[in-house]
Design an enzyme around this catalytic site. Sequence first.
Site, PDB file in Angstrom:
ATOM      1  N   HIS A   1       0.846  -1.136   0.007  1.00 13.85           N
ATOM      2  CA  HIS A   1      -0.119  -0.150   0.058  1.00 13.85           C
ATOM      3  C   HIS A   1       0.834   1.262   0.088  1.00 13.85           C
ATOM      4  O   HIS A   1       1.845   1.581   1.040  1.00 13.85           O
ATOM      5  CB  HIS A   1      -0.883   0.064   1.273  1.00 13.85           C
ATOM      6  CG  HIS A   1      -2.085  -0.879   0.977  1.00 13.85           C
ATOM      7  ND1 HIS A   1      -3.463  -0.771   1.876  1.00 13.85           N
ATOM      8  CD2 HIS A   1      -2.330  -1.913   0.138  1.00 13.85           C
ATOM      9  CE1 HIS A   1      -4.150  -1.707   1.470  1.00 13.85           C
ATOM     10  NE2 HIS A   1      -3.542  -2.571   0.338  1.00 13.85           N
TER      11      HIS A   1
ATOM     12  N   TYR B   1      -9.037   5.293   7.729  1.00 14.52           N
ATOM     13  CA  TYR B   1      -9.190   5.736   9.034  1.00 14.52           C
ATOM     14  C   TYR B   1     -10.083   6.747   9.115  1.00 14.52           C
ATOM     15  O   TYR B   1     -10.002   8.000   8.590  1.00 14.52           O
ATOM     16  CB  TYR B   1      -7.941   6.268   9.588  1.00 14.52           C
ATOM     17  CG  TYR B   1      -6.633   5.312   9.619  1.00 14.52           C
ATOM     18  CD1 TYR B   1      -5.829   4.928   8.588  1.00 14.52           C
ATOM     19  CD2 TYR B   1      -6.636   4.591  11.108  1.00 14.52           C
ATOM     20  CE1 TYR B   1      -4.933   3.818   8.869  1.00 14.52           C
ATOM     21  CE2 TYR B   1      -5.477   3.628  11.030  1.00 14.52           C
ATOM     22  CZ  TYR B   1      -4.612   3.208   9.871  1.00 14.52           C
ATOM     23  OH  TYR B   1      -3.783   2.363   9.870  1.00 14.52           O
TER      24      TYR B   1
ATOM     25  N   PRO C   1      -3.914   0.665  19.070  1.00  9.20           N
ATOM     26  CA  PRO C   1      -3.530   0.371  17.546  1.00  9.20           C
ATOM     27  C   PRO C   1      -3.819   1.480  16.409  1.00  9.20           C
ATOM     28  O   PRO C   1      -3.333   1.031  15.637  1.00  9.20           O
ATOM     29  CB  PRO C   1      -4.716  -0.782  17.516  1.00  9.20           C
ATOM     30  CG  PRO C   1      -5.805  -0.585  18.442  1.00  9.20           C
ATOM     31  CD  PRO C   1      -5.078   0.253  19.576  1.00  9.20           C
TER      32      PRO C   1
ATOM     33  N   LYS D   1       1.336   0.388  15.006  1.00  8.42           N
ATOM     34  CA  LYS D   1       2.666   0.285  15.603  1.00  8.42           C
ATOM     35  C   LYS D   1       3.124  -0.787  16.546  1.00  8.42           C
ATOM     36  O   LYS D   1       4.263  -0.935  16.302  1.00  8.42           O
ATOM     37  CB  LYS D   1       2.950   1.622  16.088  1.00  8.42           C
ATOM     38  CG  LYS D   1       3.055   3.121  15.469  1.00  8.42           C
ATOM     39  CD  LYS D   1       4.224   2.962  14.502  1.00  8.42           C
ATOM     40  CE  LYS D   1       4.110   3.673  13.487  1.00  8.42           C
ATOM     41  NZ  LYS D   1       4.214   3.160  11.972  1.00  8.42           N
TER      42      LYS D   1
ATOM     43  N   TYR E   1       4.097   6.943   9.778  1.00  7.00           N
ATOM     44  CA  TYR E   1       3.281   5.656   9.488  1.00  7.00           C
ATOM     45  C   TYR E   1       4.016   4.984   8.962  1.00  7.00           C
ATOM     46  O   TYR E   1       3.878   3.651   9.173  1.00  7.00           O
ATOM     47  CB  TYR E   1       2.112   6.274   8.543  1.00  7.00           C
ATOM     48  CG  TYR E   1       0.853   5.304   8.417  1.00  7.00           C
ATOM     49  CD1 TYR E   1      -0.001   5.179   9.201  1.00  7.00           C
ATOM     50  CD2 TYR E   1       1.174   4.137   7.407  1.00  7.00           C
ATOM     51  CE1 TYR E   1      -0.618   4.277   9.128  1.00  7.00           C
ATOM     52  CE2 TYR E   1       0.075   3.254   7.100  1.00  7.00           C
ATOM     53  CZ  TYR E   1      -0.985   3.286   8.174  1.00  7.00           C
ATOM     54  OH  TYR E   1      -1.921   2.275   7.904  1.00  7.00           O
TER      55      TYR E   1
HETATM   56  P1  FAD Z   1       2.513 -11.145  21.929  1.00  7.01           P
HETATM   57  O1  FAD Z   1       2.035 -11.141  20.812  1.00  7.01           O
HETATM   58  O2  FAD Z   1       1.416 -10.877  23.233  1.00  7.01           O
HETATM   59  O3  FAD Z   1       3.247 -12.451  22.369  1.00  7.01           O
HETATM   60  C1  FAD Z   1       3.652 -12.890  23.866  1.00  7.01           C
HETATM   61  C2  FAD Z   1       3.598 -14.480  23.866  1.00  7.01           C
HETATM   62  O4  FAD Z   1       3.835 -14.865  25.448  1.00  7.01           O
HETATM   63  C3  FAD Z   1       1.961 -14.912  23.747  1.00  7.01           C
HETATM   64  O5  FAD Z   1       1.999 -16.042  22.878  1.00  7.01           O
HETATM   65  C4  FAD Z   1       1.682 -15.438  25.149  1.00  7.01           C
HETATM   66  O6  FAD Z   1       0.754 -16.253  25.004  1.00  7.01           O
HETATM   67  C5  FAD Z   1       2.940 -15.732  25.713  1.00  7.01           C
HETATM   68  N1  FAD Z   1       3.130 -15.554  27.267  1.00  7.01           N
HETATM   69  C6  FAD Z   1       2.689 -14.953  28.070  1.00  7.01           C
HETATM   70  N2  FAD Z   1       2.905 -15.136  29.347  1.00  7.01           N
HETATM   71  C7  FAD Z   1       3.554 -16.167  29.413  1.00  7.01           C
HETATM   72  C8  FAD Z   1       4.309 -16.893  30.259  1.00  7.01           C
HETATM   73  N3  FAD Z   1       4.110 -16.650  31.541  1.00  7.01           N
HETATM   74  N4  FAD Z   1       5.107 -17.839  30.091  1.00  7.01           N
HETATM   75  C9  FAD Z   1       5.405 -18.337  28.537  1.00  7.01           C
HETATM   76  N5  FAD Z   1       4.536 -17.580  27.432  1.00  7.01           N
HETATM   77  C10 FAD Z   1       3.912 -16.531  27.980  1.00  7.01           C
HETATM   78  N6  FAD Z   1      -0.921  -4.153  16.817  1.00  7.01           N
HETATM   79  C11 FAD Z   1      -1.067  -3.526  15.718  1.00  7.01           C
HETATM   80  O7  FAD Z   1      -0.079  -2.938  15.001  1.00  7.01           O
HETATM   81  N7  FAD Z   1      -2.274  -3.533  14.858  1.00  7.01           N
HETATM   82  C12 FAD Z   1      -3.541  -4.159  15.397  1.00  7.01           C
HETATM   83  O8  FAD Z   1      -4.319  -4.171  14.907  1.00  7.01           O
HETATM   84  C13 FAD Z   1      -3.295  -4.866  16.713  1.00  7.01           C
HETATM   85  N8  FAD Z   1      -4.303  -5.249  17.515  1.00  7.01           N
HETATM   86  C14 FAD Z   1      -4.204  -5.857  18.434  1.00  7.01           C
HETATM   87  C15 FAD Z   1      -5.315  -6.569  19.163  1.00  7.01           C
HETATM   88  C16 FAD Z   1      -5.153  -7.495  20.314  1.00  7.01           C
HETATM   89  C17 FAD Z   1      -6.435  -8.022  21.128  1.00  7.01           C
HETATM   90  C18 FAD Z   1      -3.914  -7.278  21.015  1.00  7.01           C
HETATM   91  C19 FAD Z   1      -3.791  -7.889  22.514  1.00  7.01           C
HETATM   92  C20 FAD Z   1      -2.807  -6.588  20.467  1.00  7.01           C
HETATM   93  C21 FAD Z   1      -3.108  -6.008  19.051  1.00  7.01           C
HETATM   94  N9  FAD Z   1      -1.983  -5.376  18.439  1.00  7.01           N
HETATM   95  C22 FAD Z   1      -2.174  -4.965  17.358  1.00  7.01           C
HETATM   96  C23 FAD Z   1      -0.820  -5.293  19.025  1.00  7.01           C
HETATM   97  C24 FAD Z   1       0.194  -6.374  18.496  1.00  7.01           C
HETATM   98  O9  FAD Z   1      -0.631  -7.361  18.306  1.00  7.01           O
HETATM   99  C25 FAD Z   1       1.184  -6.815  19.383  1.00  7.01           C
HETATM  100  O10 FAD Z   1       2.230  -5.345  19.649  1.00  7.01           O
HETATM  101  C26 FAD Z   1       2.393  -7.841  19.153  1.00  7.01           C
HETATM  102  O11 FAD Z   1       1.489  -8.979  19.397  1.00  7.01           O
HETATM  103  C27 FAD Z   1       3.249  -7.804  20.014  1.00  7.01           C
HETATM  104  O12 FAD Z   1       4.044  -8.914  20.086  1.00  7.01           O
HETATM  105  P2  FAD Z   1       4.764  -9.780  21.222  1.00  7.01           P
HETATM  106  O13 FAD Z   1       5.420 -10.978  20.650  1.00  7.01           O
HETATM  107  O14 FAD Z   1       5.544  -8.928  21.924  1.00  7.01           O
HETATM  108  O15 FAD Z   1       3.722 -10.122  22.056  1.00  7.01           O
HETATM  109  C1  DHB Z   2      -4.998  -2.888  11.251  1.00  8.54           C
HETATM  110  C2  DHB Z   2      -4.914  -2.372  12.589  1.00  8.54           C
HETATM  111  C3  DHB Z   2      -4.379  -1.224  12.836  1.00  8.54           C
HETATM  112  O1  DHB Z   2      -4.556  -0.769  14.267  1.00  8.54           O
HETATM  113  C4  DHB Z   2      -4.325  -0.442  11.864  1.00  8.54           C
HETATM  114  O2  DHB Z   2      -3.740   0.828  12.332  1.00  8.54           O
HETATM  115  C5  DHB Z   2      -4.302  -0.743  10.559  1.00  8.54           C
HETATM  116  C6  DHB Z   2      -4.847  -2.072  10.222  1.00  8.54           C
HETATM  117  C7  DHB Z   2      -5.690  -4.177  10.765  1.00  8.54           C
HETATM  118  O3  DHB Z   2      -5.613  -4.957  11.763  1.00  8.54           O
HETATM  119  O4  DHB Z   2      -5.620  -4.510   9.818  1.00  8.54           O
END
Ligand code: FAD
Ligand code: DHB
Length: 411
Positions: A73, A201, A293, A297, A384
């Site tokens: 995009h 958005y 979100p 980022k 962005y």
């Molecule tokens: P996580 O993805 O949270 O991974 C952490 C892992 O550690 C998980 O698998 C968990 O099960 C594991 N864990 C937890 N505790 C323990 C433990 N005690 N022992 C062993 N393992 C453990 N970001 C965007 O950019 N756009 C979005 O649309 C967006 N939507 C989101 C929606 C939701 C509901 C959430 C929660 C987050 C969203 N995010 C979004 C943020 C993005 O998904 C996260 O920034 C990203 O997942 C971060 O990755 P991570 O690996 O640091 O953490």
């Molecule tokens: C999506 C989520 C976001 O927070 C965003 O800014 C753009 C896209 C998504 O889930 O596709």
Amino acid sequence: MARTQVAVIGAGPSGLLLSQLLYLNGIDNVVLERQSREHVAGRIRAGVLEPGTVDLLLQAKVGERLLSERLVHDGFALGFAGRSFRVDLKRFTGDAVSVYGQTEVTKDLTDARLAAGAKLIFDAAEVSVEGFDGAHPMVRYSHGGRTHELNCDFIAGCDGYHGVCRRSVPEGASQSFERFYPFGWLGILADVPPVADELIYSNNARGFALCSMRSLMRSRYYVQCPLDEKLEQWPDERFWDELRRRLPAQVAEALVTGPSIEKSIAPLRSFVVEPLTFGRLFLVGDAAHIVPPTGAKGLNLAAADVRVLFQGLTEYYRTGRSEGIDRYSEQCLRRIWKAVRFSWWFTSLTHKFSEDPFSHRLQLAELDYLTGSEAALASLAENYVGLPFERTDCKAAPSETSAVPTAPPHR
Ligand code: FAD
Ligand code: DHB
């Protein structure tokens, strides 16, 4: 007792990516994940990758499917006051973002790790981390009905906001900064063609809406909702009606609806813990910071932490020099706070915070200014697509003072 160089807690995108990059650089590691493989694979989250994240995934040799299936995009739209304005990312930055779901990133990484024979342990219960303030960190966990102990040089806390690593830091050794937003995002996934070629958005007097996608046949839509909303209150028809009302008329007319295949509500918060390093424990990704979100980022910031940590650890194991890992926290925090600021600002600009019409008028005035100013658009676009990375190749002599107790390099 089992031993590894780096114990990685959590098999989300941060943990898997770090594990893969360390492995490719000859650094032994074990990943411990609390949930099952199916559970991790099924979580629908982020969808937009910055070019820097794509580069890192290519470096991790998990880019093949990404490059063939992603949607590139060059821009996105801002909807407000009944119209739609395109922000031309390519023009202002020379770059573009990639639409490719976090589920796919996680799948590609899991497949790559398992194909390489990784020690990737799902369903690890009662994970605890100890000894990271000294030279001999240890991780304890139970799996298959037995308790296991794992000695290591370093622990990477990639275990998300609710994980165990941040909570294991002694009280008083860290400071947290937090902001809650008085609303959440209700999101649905549906196998219908996206309403437009690019993301929208939308600022609306009824509340924010976002039109996103996962592919040309799979759409991801969000509407801002009250924090205490229950999913049962949102049958598909209500969601589609509300979404339509929050989009510019021309867009709303083009909306194709269908049955949802996933529906969830996520609260919005900003959170940062400082520092990110405690002796031989590093906090990575959501374990250390959360952003609302808006602007996508979260996942990109997690990948940026991984980039700095893997470079630091690689340098340490190759040369014995610890400048890279010593600077991990400081270096990441500079980027983190800029992303926290951007995500807060973009949320403030596009969401409904109160019934106060004055506030909405101010938002409309700012959107009018923004879309009429090359300087303001350039700032939005560069944030962005992702801010540039600081150079991390340390050429200086080994530092005399190191926050991390020195261990012999493994070769
Ligand atoms: P996580 O993805 O949270 O991974 C952490 C892992 O550690 C998980 O698998 C968990 O099960 C594991 N864990 C937890 N505790 C323990 C433990 N005690 N022992 C062993 N393992 C453990 N970001 C965007 O950019 N756009 C979005 O649309 C967006 N939507 C989101 C929606 C939701 C509901 C959430 C929660 C987050 C969203 N995010 C979004 C943020 C993005 O998904 C996260 O920034 C990203 O997942 C971060 O990755 P991570 O690996 O640091 O953490
Ligand atoms: C999506 C989520 C976001 O927070 C965003 O800014 C753009 C896209 C998504 O889930 O596709």
